[in-house]
Design an enzyme around this catalytic site. Structure first.
Site, PDB file in Angstrom:
ATOM      1  N   ARG A 135       3.271   3.821   8.091  1.00 49.28           N
ATOM      2  CA  ARG A 135       4.105   2.926   8.747  1.00 49.28           C
ATOM      3  C   ARG A 135       4.410   1.621   7.953  1.00 49.28           C
ATOM      4  NH1 ARG A 135       0.293   2.377  13.761  1.00 49.28           N
ATOM      5  NH2 ARG A 135      -1.095   0.901  12.772  1.00 49.28           N
TER       6      ARG A 135
ATOM      7  N   ASN B 272       6.607   0.555  -4.712  1.00 48.30           N
ATOM      8  CA  ASN B 272       6.615   0.709  -6.175  1.00 48.30           C
ATOM      9  C   ASN B 272       6.986   2.164  -6.779  1.00 48.30           C
ATOM     10  OD1 ASN B 272       5.821  -1.928  -6.896  1.00 48.30           O
ATOM     11  ND2 ASN B 272       3.866  -1.421  -6.420  1.00 48.30           N
TER      12      ASN B 272
ATOM     13  N   LEU C  89      -5.437  -9.301  -0.184  1.00 44.85           N
ATOM     14  CA  LEU C  89      -4.115 -10.093   0.006  1.00 44.85           C
ATOM     15  C   LEU C  89      -3.670 -10.898  -1.271  1.00 44.85           C
ATOM     16  CD1 LEU C  89      -4.532 -11.061   3.720  1.00 44.85           C
ATOM     17  CD2 LEU C  89      -2.724  -9.844   2.905  1.00 44.85           C
ATOM     18  N   THR C  90      -2.911 -10.379  -2.174  1.00 42.86           N
ATOM     19  CA  THR C  90      -2.414 -10.945  -3.105  1.00 42.86           C
ATOM     20  C   THR C  90      -1.683 -12.143  -2.756  1.00 42.86           C
ATOM     21  OG1 THR C  90      -2.108  -8.943  -4.517  1.00 42.86           O
ATOM     22  CG2 THR C  90      -1.002 -10.964  -5.044  1.00 42.86           C
TER      23      THR C  90
ATOM     24  N   ASN D  84      -0.595   1.766  -3.056  1.00 42.18           N
ATOM     25  CA  ASN D  84       0.487   0.989  -3.209  1.00 42.18           C
ATOM     26  C   ASN D  84       1.378   1.255  -4.594  1.00 42.18           C
ATOM     27  OD1 ASN D  84       0.092  -0.018  -0.618  1.00 42.18           O
ATOM     28  ND2 ASN D  84      -0.683  -1.720  -1.258  1.00 42.18           N
TER      29      ASN D  84
ATOM     30  N   GLY E  55      -3.859  -7.893   7.646  1.00 42.26           N
ATOM     31  CA  GLY E  55      -3.313  -8.576   6.611  1.00 42.26           C
ATOM     32  C   GLY E  55      -2.720  -9.717   7.021  1.00 42.26           C
TER      33      GLY E  55
ATOM     34  N   ALA F 133      -6.441  -8.035  -4.668  1.00 47.81           N
ATOM     35  CA  ALA F 133      -6.474  -7.407  -6.064  1.00 47.81           C
ATOM     36  C   ALA F 133      -6.626  -8.291  -7.188  1.00 47.81           C
ATOM     37  CB  ALA F 133      -5.410  -6.578  -5.967  1.00 47.81           C
TER      38      ALA F 133
ATOM     39  N   HIS G  67      -8.653  -0.260  -6.016  1.00 48.18           N
ATOM     40  CA  HIS G  67      -7.413  -0.450  -5.363  1.00 48.18           C
ATOM     41  C   HIS G  67      -6.691   1.062  -5.797  1.00 48.18           C
ATOM     42  CE1 HIS G  67      -3.383  -1.380  -4.131  1.00 48.18           C
ATOM     43  NE2 HIS G  67      -3.392  -2.574  -4.390  1.00 48.18           N
ATOM     44  N   GLY G  68      -6.648   2.104  -4.965  1.00 46.89           N
ATOM     45  CA  GLY G  68      -6.164   3.458  -5.194  1.00 46.89           C
ATOM     46  C   GLY G  68      -4.858   3.604  -4.475  1.00 46.89           C
TER      47      GLY G  68
ATOM     48  N   GLY H 175       0.022  -2.816  10.280  1.00 41.67           N
ATOM     49  CA  GLY H 175       0.680  -2.810  11.414  1.00 41.67           C
ATOM     50  C   GLY H 175      -0.208  -2.795  12.723  1.00 41.67           C
TER      51      GLY H 175
ATOM     52  N   TYR I  93       0.129   1.457  -7.705  1.00 41.82           N
ATOM     53  CA  TYR I  93      -0.364   0.871  -8.810  1.00 41.82           C
ATOM     54  C   TYR I  93      -1.250   2.048  -9.695  1.00 41.82           C
ATOM     55  CZ  TYR I  93       0.647  -3.305  -6.905  1.00 41.82           C
ATOM     56  OH  TYR I  93       1.722  -4.326  -6.322  1.00 41.82           O
TER      57      TYR I  93
ATOM     58  N   ARG J 294      -9.541   2.154  -1.516  1.00 40.46           N
ATOM     59  CA  ARG J 294      -8.213   2.261  -0.808  1.00 40.46           C
ATOM     60  C   ARG J 294      -7.323   3.122  -1.130  1.00 40.46           C
ATOM     61  NH1 ARG J 294      -4.404  -2.909   1.154  1.00 40.46           N
ATOM     62  NH2 ARG J 294      -5.182  -2.600   3.501  1.00 40.46           N
TER      63      ARG J 294
HETATM   64  C1  FNR Z   1      -0.440  -7.300   0.865  1.00 40.71           C
HETATM   65  N1  FNR Z   1      -1.218  -6.084   0.564  1.00 40.71           N
HETATM   66  C2  FNR Z   1      -2.185  -5.679  -0.243  1.00 40.71           C
HETATM   67  N2  FNR Z   1      -2.755  -4.488  -0.444  1.00 40.71           N
HETATM   68  C3  FNR Z   1      -3.617  -4.534  -1.216  1.00 40.71           C
HETATM   69  O1  FNR Z   1      -4.156  -3.188  -1.192  1.00 40.71           O
HETATM   70  N3  FNR Z   1      -4.139  -5.236  -1.982  1.00 40.71           N
HETATM   71  C4  FNR Z   1      -3.454  -6.632  -2.132  1.00 40.71           C
HETATM   72  O2  FNR Z   1      -3.997  -7.321  -3.188  1.00 40.71           O
HETATM   73  C5  FNR Z   1      -2.442  -6.823  -1.382  1.00 40.71           C
HETATM   74  N4  FNR Z   1      -1.594  -7.877  -1.212  1.00 40.71           N
HETATM   75  C6  FNR Z   1      -0.738  -8.050  -0.158  1.00 40.71           C
HETATM   76  C7  FNR Z   1      -0.109  -9.540  -0.154  1.00 40.71           C
HETATM   77  C8  FNR Z   1       0.387  -9.720   0.833  1.00 40.71           C
HETATM   78  C9  FNR Z   1       1.179 -11.215   1.055  1.00 40.71           C
HETATM   79  C10 FNR Z   1       0.927  -8.859   1.973  1.00 40.71           C
HETATM   80  C11 FNR Z   1       1.771  -8.968   3.092  1.00 40.71           C
HETATM   81  C12 FNR Z   1       0.143  -7.487   1.957  1.00 40.71           C
HETATM   82  C13 FNR Z   1      -1.330  -5.080   1.816  1.00 40.71           C
HETATM   83  C14 FNR Z   1      -2.233  -5.471   2.961  1.00 40.71           C
HETATM   84  O3  FNR Z   1      -3.419  -5.410   2.270  1.00 40.71           O
HETATM   85  C15 FNR Z   1      -1.768  -4.633   4.172  1.00 40.71           C
HETATM   86  O4  FNR Z   1      -2.294  -3.201   4.034  1.00 40.71           O
HETATM   87  C16 FNR Z   1      -0.549  -4.957   4.666  1.00 40.71           C
HETATM   88  O5  FNR Z   1      -0.409  -6.213   4.899  1.00 40.71           O
HETATM   89  C17 FNR Z   1      -0.430  -4.252   5.990  1.00 40.71           C
HETATM   90  O6  FNR Z   1      -1.293  -4.713   6.866  1.00 40.71           O
HETATM   91  P1  FNR Z   1      -0.936  -5.863   8.076  1.00 40.71           P
HETATM   92  O7  FNR Z   1      -0.221  -7.050   7.579  1.00 40.71           O
HETATM   93  O8  FNR Z   1       0.119  -5.136   9.073  1.00 40.71           O
HETATM   94  O9  FNR Z   1      -2.090  -6.109   9.013  1.00 40.71           O
END
Ligand code: FNR
Length: 369
Positions: free
Chosen positions: A271, A239, A26-27, A182, A326, A60, A179-180, A305, A184, A231
């Site tokens: 989803r 993106n 979680l960034t 989203n 998350g 990340a 981190h593979g 989710g 990036y 991942r």
């Molecule tokens: C994320 N997510 C994310 N994913 C990842 O691979 N690296 C990261 O650093 C982040 N950063 C991040 C920040 C914030 C504030 C959110 C809300 C999400 C995605 C996260 O790991 C996760 O896949 C999603 O939030 C979906 O899961 P939840 O929230 O439904 O449990």
């Protein structure tokens, strides 16, 4: 409801976890500016979320300056950053927890203000993302057209991941997750929408997977395969990612990764493919866990989710071995305990996800207090 499967032990690489409620990466954009190193508030955040026998995947972290995409995201390429992270890993270990670091290069999801010497961001191809991003000083501006990496430069980028893996070891992490997902850099190479190269890193599925495979091999050189994880987000749309034929692409990826004996594979369910950017899950989209479970024989983590009940059902069905949470982990530092004891969850506050200080970061309550 009882969560007997979610709270059964699980072996990940050399580690025995006592439960399967994983903290997703979680960034939070709260690393110290300048050196973008972890500091006391970050230590507290992770310490609050550590549990005995639990696994945290730390946010990340860029493996090089060129890999940074947003202000105040932590790095793992300088001495200061290693020291900052060491305080985090020590705090988690003192609570009996395990912690992996997610290694990151954003590729085209950056801005020249964050790049060395103000250069353009680099990417597999010079394709601009439509939309806006943040500068180093938190200003919203349109994305720039990135510069396509020369073939000879790609080995240097792989090398920066290797160095990041070495540094993660020095910082006391228990393993690394590539981190593979989203949209990036790794995913930019994988997917046809962002990769239009004509060298050995583009074109065929085999070629588009080459960067991922070379990077994973570099991480394995440093850590051994069972403490390396990947991942992925098939069907993700974050993106402007996208592929013409995700099933063939990801089947090929899994065929390459499956024999390696990785610690785990981590899927984000389509989803929630906006990387947690919306509060509502998409309906009528495929499930990565369902599509690809049979292609993966190792530990599989699902994310995106889930609540306690759907996590339990997913693990019970065998579609995943563990679930990463998350947003629920942001708002509930004691999430595993709350799920286990059926205690209602705190709601999360999206306004404090990114940037700022303690508010929305270290001030969510535990149920005991
Ligand atoms: C994320 N997510 C994310 N994913 C990842 O691979 N690296 C990261 O650093 C982040 N950063 C991040 C920040 C914030 C504030 C959110 C809300 C999400 C995605 C996260 O790991 C996760 O896949 C999603 O939030 C979906 O899961 P939840 O929230 O439904 O449990």
């Amino acid at each position: 409801m009882s969560f007997s499967k979610l709270f059964a032990p699980l072996t990940v690489g050399p580690y025995r976890l006592s439960h399967r409620v994983i903290m997703a990466p979680l960034t939070r954009m709260r690393a110290q500016d300048g050196t973008v190193a972890a500091h006391a508030l970050n230590v507290l955040h992770y310490k609050q979320r550590a549990s005995d026998g639990g696994l945290i995947i730390a946010e990340a972290s860029q493996v090089s300056q060129a890999g940074q995409g947003y202000p105040a995201t932590p790095g793992i390429h300088s001495e200061r950053q290693i020291e900052g992270w060491r305080d985090v890993t020590e705090a988690v270990h003192l609570k009996g927890g395990r912690i992996f670091l997610q290694l990151w290069h954003v590729g085209r999801v950056s801005h020249s203000s964050l790049q060395p010497n103000g250069a353009l961001p680099v990417a597999p191809s010079a394709i601009r993302i439509n939309g806006e991003t943040l500068t180093a000083s938190w200003k919203s501006v349109p994305f720039e057209t990135p510069r396509a990496l020369e073939t000879e430069e790609i080995a240097e980028v792989v090398e920066s991941f290797r160095q990041g893996a070495e540094n993660a070891k020095l910082a006391g992490f228990d393993g690394v997750e590539l981190h593979g997902a989203n949209g990036y850099l790794v995913e930019q190479f994988l997917q046809s929408r962002s990769n239009q190269r004509s060298d050995q890193y583009g074109g065929s599925v085999e070629n588009r997977c080459r960067f991922l495979k070379e990077t994973v091999d570099a991480l394995i050189d440093v850590w051994g395969s069972d403490r390396v994880a990947v991942r992925l987000s098939p069907y993700g749309v974050a993106n402007e990612s996208g592929d013409d034929d995700p099933v063939s692409l990801y089947r090929h990826v899994l065929r390459q990764l499956n024999p390696l004996g990785l610690g785990y594979l981590h899927f984000i369910e389509p989803r929630s493919s906006g990387a947690g950017r919306a509060d509502v899950n998409h309906q009528n989209v495929p499930s990565a866990l369902e599509l690809f479970r049979s292609d993966w024989s190792g530990v599989l983590i699902g994310a995106g989710g889930f609540d306690g009940a759907s996590a339990e059902a997913t693990v019970a069905s065998g579609r995943a071995d563990a679930i990463a949470f998350g947003r629920a982990f942001i708002a509930n530092p004691d999430l595993p305990t709350r799920l286990k004891l059926n205690i209602p969850l705190n709601p999360y506050n999206r306004a404090t996800f990114y940037g700022g200080g303690a508010a929305g970061y270290t001030d969510y309550s535990r149920y005991e207090t």
